[in-house]
Every structure is written in C-alpha cells, then in structure tokens.
Write a protein that holds these residues in place. Structure first.
Motif, PDB file in Angstrom:
ATOM      1  N   LYS A 166       9.818 -83.491  27.104  1.00 26.57           N
ATOM      2  CA  LYS A 166       9.435 -84.744  27.741  1.00 26.57           C
ATOM      3  C   LYS A 166       9.177 -85.841  26.719  1.00 26.57           C
ATOM      4  CE  LYS A 166       7.265 -82.593  31.807  1.00 26.57           C
ATOM      5  NZ  LYS A 166       6.007 -82.458  32.589  1.00 26.57           N
ATOM      6  N   LEU A 167       9.486 -87.063  27.132  1.00 24.67           N
ATOM      7  CA  LEU A 167       9.114 -88.247  26.368  1.00 24.67           C
ATOM      8  C   LEU A 167       7.812 -88.788  26.948  1.00 24.67           C
ATOM      9  CD1 LEU A 167      12.603 -90.024  26.380  1.00 24.67           C
ATOM     10  CD2 LEU A 167      11.663 -88.573  24.565  1.00 24.67           C
ATOM     11  N   ASP A 168       7.112 -89.555  26.148  1.00 23.26           N
ATOM     12  CA  ASP A 168       5.897 -90.200  26.649  1.00 23.26           C
ATOM     13  C   ASP A 168       6.303 -91.537  27.272  1.00 23.26           C
ATOM     14  OD1 ASP A 168       3.466 -91.320  27.189  1.00 23.26           O
ATOM     15  OD2 ASP A 168       2.572 -90.873  25.238  1.00 23.26           O
ATOM     16  N   GLU A 169       6.486 -91.523  28.593  1.00 22.53           N
ATOM     17  CA  GLU A 169       6.979 -92.701  29.305  1.00 22.53           C
ATOM     18  C   GLU A 169       6.011 -93.878  29.234  1.00 22.53           C
ATOM     19  OE1 GLU A 169       9.924 -92.793  30.525  1.00 22.53           O
ATOM     20  OE2 GLU A 169      10.516 -90.682  30.514  1.00 22.53           O
ATOM     21  N   ARG A 170       4.785 -93.641  28.808  1.00 18.81           N
ATOM     22  CA  ARG A 170       3.809 -94.727  28.714  1.00 18.81           C
ATOM     23  C   ARG A 170       4.038 -95.590  27.479  1.00 18.81           C
ATOM     24  NH1 ARG A 170      -1.280 -90.919  28.603  1.00 18.81           N
ATOM     25  NH2 ARG A 170       0.170 -90.008  27.095  1.00 18.81           N
ATOM     26  N   LYS A 171       4.727 -95.043  26.491  1.00 19.25           N
ATOM     27  CA  LYS A 171       4.905 -95.757  25.223  1.00 19.25           C
ATOM     28  C   LYS A 171       5.931 -96.892  25.365  1.00 19.25           C
ATOM     29  CE  LYS A 171       3.536 -92.187  21.915  1.00 19.25           C
ATOM     30  NZ  LYS A 171       3.922 -91.432  20.695  1.00 19.25           N
ATOM     31  N   LYS A 172       5.588 -97.999  24.754  1.00 16.31           N
ATOM     32  CA  LYS A 172       6.453 -99.178  24.799  1.00 16.31           C
ATOM     33  C   LYS A 172       7.796 -98.890  24.153  1.00 16.31           C
ATOM     34  CE  LYS A 172       6.304-104.134  23.746  1.00 16.31           C
ATOM     35  NZ  LYS A 172       5.507-105.222  23.103  1.00 16.31           N
ATOM     36  N   ILE A 173       7.789 -98.084  23.097  1.00 17.43           N
ATOM     37  CA  ILE A 173       9.021 -97.792  22.367  1.00 17.43           C
ATOM     38  C   ILE A 173       9.991 -96.983  23.240  1.00 17.43           C
ATOM     39  CG2 ILE A 173       8.133 -95.660  21.305  1.00 17.43           C
ATOM     40  CD1 ILE A 173      10.478 -98.224  19.664  1.00 17.43           C
ATOM     41  N   VAL A 174       9.455 -96.077  24.062  1.00 16.80           N
ATOM     42  CA  VAL A 174      10.310 -95.283  24.958  1.00 16.80           C
ATOM     43  C   VAL A 174      10.944 -96.187  26.006  1.00 16.80           C
ATOM     44  CG1 VAL A 174      10.325 -93.454  26.702  1.00 16.80           C
ATOM     45  CG2 VAL A 174       9.009 -93.149  24.598  1.00 16.80           C
ATOM     46  N   LYS A 175      10.146 -97.053  26.594  1.00 16.82           N
ATOM     47  CA  LYS A 175      10.664 -97.983  27.604  1.00 16.82           C
ATOM     48  C   LYS A 175      11.729 -98.900  27.001  1.00 16.82           C
ATOM     49  CE  LYS A 175       6.280 -98.045  30.158  1.00 16.82           C
ATOM     50  NZ  LYS A 175       5.099 -98.846  30.539  1.00 16.82           N
ATOM     51  N   ALA A 176      11.496 -99.348  25.764  1.00 14.45           N
ATOM     52  CA  ALA A 176      12.437-100.255  25.112  1.00 14.45           C
ATOM     53  C   ALA A 176      13.770 -99.570  24.823  1.00 14.45           C
ATOM     54  CB  ALA A 176      11.829-100.783  23.813  1.00 14.45           C
ATOM     55  N   VAL A 177      13.723 -98.338  24.339  1.00 19.44           N
ATOM     56  CA  VAL A 177      14.952 -97.606  24.034  1.00 19.44           C
ATOM     57  C   VAL A 177      15.737 -97.336  25.312  1.00 19.44           C
ATOM     58  CG1 VAL A 177      15.901 -95.424  23.196  1.00 19.44           C
ATOM     59  CG2 VAL A 177      14.113 -96.568  21.900  1.00 19.44           C
ATOM     60  N   LYS A 178      15.042 -96.962  26.381  1.00 12.30           N
ATOM     61  CA  LYS A 178      15.724 -96.700  27.646  1.00 12.30           C
ATOM     62  C   LYS A 178      16.369 -97.972  28.197  1.00 12.30           C
ATOM     63  CE  LYS A 178      13.534 -92.565  29.461  1.00 12.30           C
ATOM     64  NZ  LYS A 178      12.946 -91.935  30.656  1.00 12.30           N
ATOM     65  N   SER A 179      15.773 -99.111  27.870  1.00 11.72           N
ATOM     66  CA  SER A 179      16.306-100.388  28.341  1.00 11.72           C
ATOM     67  C   SER A 179      17.482-100.867  27.479  1.00 11.72           C
ATOM     68  CB  SER A 179      15.195-101.441  28.342  1.00 11.72           C
ATOM     69  OG  SER A 179      15.698-102.710  28.676  1.00 11.72           O
TER      70      SER A 179
END
Length: 339
Positions: free
Chosen positions: A124-137
C-alpha cells in the motif's frame, strides 16, 4: 491505469515522465521494468541510459537533480529509484533527509529526456501524502499484487505456451501445487519442464510430479487433499516421505494444524460472502492458496474442522510432553481422520 494499459501505451510511444510501481509481486514488477527498458532504450545505449538510486542511501533531491541533468550521449535515460518510505506510511528511521518539495516542483515541468521509475516493495501507498497524490496526478501509479487463483493458472499456461510446450489437463495445477505460488519459481520450473519435453513436447501431470519437487508446505497441502478425499494410503505415503526427509513430526503436525485452521477460516469467511481476494487480504494469504483451501473446505463441515483442530491441539500436547510417540501419534491421527 492497470499494468496492461500502461504496457500498451508504452508500445505506442506514450511514455510517462514518472512511474510509481508498488506491491508485493516483485517478479511481475521486474518484468514490467525490463519491458520498459526494452521499449524506451536501445540495447547499445544502456550503459549511459540507465541510472539506479536507493532512497535509503540517496536524498530525493539528488534524484531530482539527476532527472534535470541532460543525458550524456543518449536521447533519453531511465532513472530507477528504490523507495524506502517516501511514498508509504510510517516513519523513516534512516539518516537520509529527503526534500519532497524538490520532486513536487519537478513534476510541474518534468524533463522530456528523463523517465523516473519509483519502485516500492509495499502493498500500500500512503494516500494521505501529498507526494503520492501528486505522482498519481502527474504520472502513472501501477499496483503489482498476487494474482487470483484462476489468473495464476492462466499465467502458468501462457508460460508453457511461450516456452513451446503443450500441457494436458491438470499439469498446470500440479505445477502450482508442487512448486508453490512464487512466479520466479514457477517460471524456472516451466523452463525446466519445457527443456525436458523439447519443442512441441507435451507436459502431463505425471511428468510434473516426477520432475518438480514439493516443499514441506506443499506436501502438507497435498496430504490434506488426500485426507479430504479419503485417500489414506497416499496421505500416509507423503507423511513417511517427509520423515525420510528428516522433517520433525511436531513440525509436520503444526503445519497440518495450520492448514486446517486456514480451511476453517476460509469456510467461515466464504459463508459471510467474502470474495476470494477479500479472504486472501484478510488472512494474508496468496489468492491461489485461498482457492485450494476453499475447495478443501467444501469437503468438511465446520464442526468437523473444529474437532480436527481440537484433536491436533491435544496431539501436540501429548507429543511435546512425551505421553505419545511422535510418529505413532500422527499415524493414529491420520487413521482416525480417514475413517
């Protein structure tokens, strides 16, 4: 996006500036990175076009600097980055300080000559992290998780076909039952079997049984399958073979108990309408192991399974306290079970 869609896009020349690969299925992850290399980098360019970093040793900002740096003598480079905790939950206990803002800034305008591939060996990734959201975007995140039971069978059958072999009914199932569910091991065993059969040769369950040795755990799977089908002679034969391999009877009894416990848990969860994948996640098992346990569970009543586990608990106590000969104790257990 899933792995197949990502591979199709890469074949069409649509390369993302950032890939985030995560999951527990390392073999498939390695297959994807090898595919990416083959599609993006010419073989003669690889000495200059492939770069590797480990975030346990290298700050993230250094990786970003590498991505911004124009490649030497090649038009494009792939930067593989093994991640420690930047994309996952939990604290990083390492001594390397990562400036995540550097990557966030880079993703606003990534270099066209660099491809960043982050490899995270975590489910699992930590979906709360800004970096995860940014990479997915801005990039592509791909999950590599264990295959379901039927999917794994199809994968094995395709590997046989790619190896130039023909399989008869039951051969693929026999291979998984003997070798386990690790793709690296299965791939090596398929190569061995196809080499034995020769181009266009046929692989049947008998050949698999002859050439692919079972681990102790896999032997227990088969032993219980024999018990479930009242094949007592075959179950005892496996037990005696394990003794010849110098396996400790207490360990054998413990593994038998573990498998019956899994069968009961799978039966209970299936009765609550859990799917195979949900059960696998709940019990931290491979989906194929859940599939086999589910098939075995149908041959027992829940009350019967609880009684078996109770008997195994008593047997464990008697063996460990010397009240029962270890080998005789398991023999008697199997004989009673086979009635």
């Amino acid at each position: 996006m899933d792995v197949k869609s990502a591979a199709k896009a890469i074949k069409q020349g649509e390369i993302s500036p950032i890939y985030l690969l995560y999951g527990s299925e390392k073999y498939q992850m390695k297959e994807f990175t090898s595919f990416l290399e083959e599609q993006v980098i010419q073989k003669e360019e690889r000495d200059f076009a492939l770069v590797h970093y480990d975030l346990a040793e290298t700050p993230l900002q250094i990786v970003v600097e590498e991505a911004e740096m124009v490649p030497f003598m090649v038009p494009r480079k792939l930067i593989f980055v093994r991640d420690s905790s930047v994309f996952t939950a939990g604290k990083d206990n390492g001594k390397v300080e990562h400036h995540v803002e550097a990557l966030l800034e880079y993703m606003k305008n990534p270099a066209e000559y660099s491809v960043l591939i982050f490899v995270v060996n975590n489910e699992k990734l930590d979906e709360r992290k800004k970096i995860v959201k940014a990479v997915k975007s801005s990039g592509i995140a791909l999950s590599f998780m264990p295959m379901g039971g039927d999917e794994l069978l199809r994968w094995v059958e395709k590997r046989f076909k790619d190896g130039g072999c023909i399989t008869t009914a039951g051969a693929s199932e026999m291979l998984i039952n003997n070798a386990g569910t690790q793709l690296q091991t299965l791939s090596a065993e398929v190569d061995k079997l196809c080499l034995y059969a020769g181009a266009g040769g046929t692989i049947n369950p008998e050949i698999v049984e002859q050439l692919v040795a079972r681990s102790t755990e896999q032997n227990i799977f088969v032993l219980i399958e024999h018990i479930a089908n009242l094949r007592l002679e075959q179950a005892l034969a496996i037990f005696y073979e394990l003794l010849k391999q110098r396996e400790e009877p207490i360990k054998i009894a413990s593994l038998i108990s573990r498998q019956f416990r899994i069968i009961l848990q799978v039966k209970d969860l299936a009765g609550q309408s859990y799917s195979q994948q949900q059960i696998a996640s709940q019990l931290s098992l491979h989906p194929y192991a859940v599939k086999i346990a589910g098939e075995q569970a149908r041959k027992f009543q829940a009350a019967q399974l609880r009684q078996i586990l109770s008997s195994l608990g008593e047997l464990d106590y008697q063996m460990k306290t010397g009240k029962m000969d270890k080998v005789l104790g398991i023999e008697l257990f199997l004989l009673r079970l086979g009635k």
